[in-house]
Design an enzyme around this catalytic site. Structure first.
Site, short mmCIF file in Angstrom:
data_model
loop_
_atom_site.label_atom_id
_atom_site.label_comp_id
_atom_site.label_asym_id
_atom_site.label_seq_id
_atom_site.Cartn_x
_atom_site.Cartn_y
_atom_site.Cartn_z
CD GLU A 66 6.79 -0.38 7.51
OE1 GLU A 66 6.92 -0.74 6.96
OE2 GLU A 66 7.34 0.85 7.23
CE LYS A 76 3.36 -5.38 4.21
NZ LYS A 76 2.89 -4.99 5.08
CG ASP A 136 0.10 -3.90 2.40
OD1 ASP A 136 0.59 -4.94 2.99
OD2 ASP A 136 0.49 -2.61 2.13
CG ASP A 140 -0.35 -0.02 2.55
OD1 ASP A 140 0.49 -0.37 2.33
OD2 ASP A 140 -1.12 0.00 3.53
CB SER A 141 4.68 1.29 -0.10
OG SER A 141 5.47 0.95 -0.72
CD GLU A 148 0.54 -1.65 7.68
OE1 GLU A 148 0.18 -0.84 8.59
OE2 GLU A 148 0.95 -1.48 6.90
O1 KIV Z 1 3.70 -1.13 1.42
C1 KIV Z 1 5.11 -1.85 1.61
O2 KIV Z 1 5.34 -1.41 0.62
C2 KIV Z 1 5.17 -2.41 2.79
C3 KIV Z 1 6.68 -2.31 2.87
C4 KIV Z 1 7.41 -1.13 3.40
C5 KIV Z 1 6.95 -3.58 3.94
O3 KIV Z 1 3.88 -2.90 4.01
#
Ligand code: KIV
Length: 264
Positions: free
Chosen positions: A183, A114, A85, A46-47, A116
């Site tokens: 992280e 993934k 994500d 989600d970056s 959080e």
């Molecule tokens: O969204 C992302 O790129 C991430 C990584 C920093 C692990 O969660």
């Protein structure tokens, strides 16, 4: 020819003490480049909200946007394990919501998702794993909670935070996650968690002792407007792109482009 990396192979790497390489990608061309470079896992992170879509933080990206980009990466059919994500509010409200969101990622072509959080999301992890969707955890600095954390800062300097990270790591493993991202965690804490857990730890800004490392593609390539202090830049693609576009503009204006070979 190397074969598709699945969750079992990912776990095996910890046993064999082979470092795991993960990088983000959000579209087909860069996913192809990452896969050809031989990474073990591609994360549609989600970056993307910040590095691709110009948003201010990761809270602003929608589930639909994440799914669309996961689909684009999946079209490349990467050998790397493809992890989608789960964005803000696509799982926090309960197991039903987590299952609906997780199913969309898998249908879009992700091999795993993934999410959080630690102890507070174990029900969601359990439900997803029970439904056959592999889950990667993500603890320490969880950017989707930057408002509560008071910014993007290193986690584990205070005793209570350190104790919470250990509890989160154990909880995520116990709930059935096949791996966990650590992280911006104090390096010694990441080391101890890596020794304690049987699942692979993937670090970002948490030192060298984890089973693997992950970085954001745009930081690696020099395409991010701003990068965190722990991200190493391996290229300056921004300058290369700007210079190429400016040469093109100059040639159009001077009449040098298109020359005869481009309109035969
Ligand atoms: O969204 C992302 O790129 C991430 C990584 C920093 C692990 O969660």
């Amino acid at each position: 020819m190397s074969e598709k990396i699945n969750v079992r192979k990912f776990l095996k790497k910890k046993e064999l003490k082979e470092k795991i390489v993960m990088i983000t990608a959000y579209d087909a061309p860069f996913a192809r480049a990452a896969d050809e470079a031989g990474v073990d896992s591609i994360l549609v992170g989600d970056s993307m909200a910040m590095v691709m879509l110009g948003m201010e933080n990761t809270l602003q990206i929608s589930l639909e946007e994440m799914i669309e980009h996961t689909r684009a990466v999946a079209r490349v059919k990467p050998k790397a394990l493809l992890v989608g994500d789960m964005p803000f509010m696509s799982y926090e409200t309960g197991t039903a919501r987590a299952l609906e969101s997780g199913a969309l990622f898998v249908k879009a072509g992700a091999d795993a998702v993934k999410l959080e959080g630690g102890e507070e999301v174990t029900e969601q992890i359990r439900a997803l794993v029970r439904a056959g969707i592999p889950v990667m955890g993500h603890i320490g600095l969880t950017p989707q909670r930057f408002l509560k954390l008071g910014g993007y800062r290193m986690i584990g300097k205070k005793k209570e935070e350190e104790e919470q990270i250990y509890r989160d790591a154990e909880a995520v493993q116990e709930a059935g996650a096949f791996s966990v991202v650590l992280e911006y965690v104090v390096s010694d804490i990441a080391k101890r968690i890596t020794q304690k857990l049987s699942i692979p730890t993937i670090c970002i800004g948490a030192g060298p002792h984890c089973d693997g490392q992950v970085l954001v593609l745009h930081d690696v390539l020099g395409l991010s407007a701003q990068s965190p202090p722990f991200a190493k830049r391996y290229a300056d693609l921004y300058s290369i792109a700007r210079d190429a576009i400016s040469r093109y503009a100059k040639e159009v204006r001077s009449g040098e482009f298109p020359s005869p070979e481009y309109y035969k």
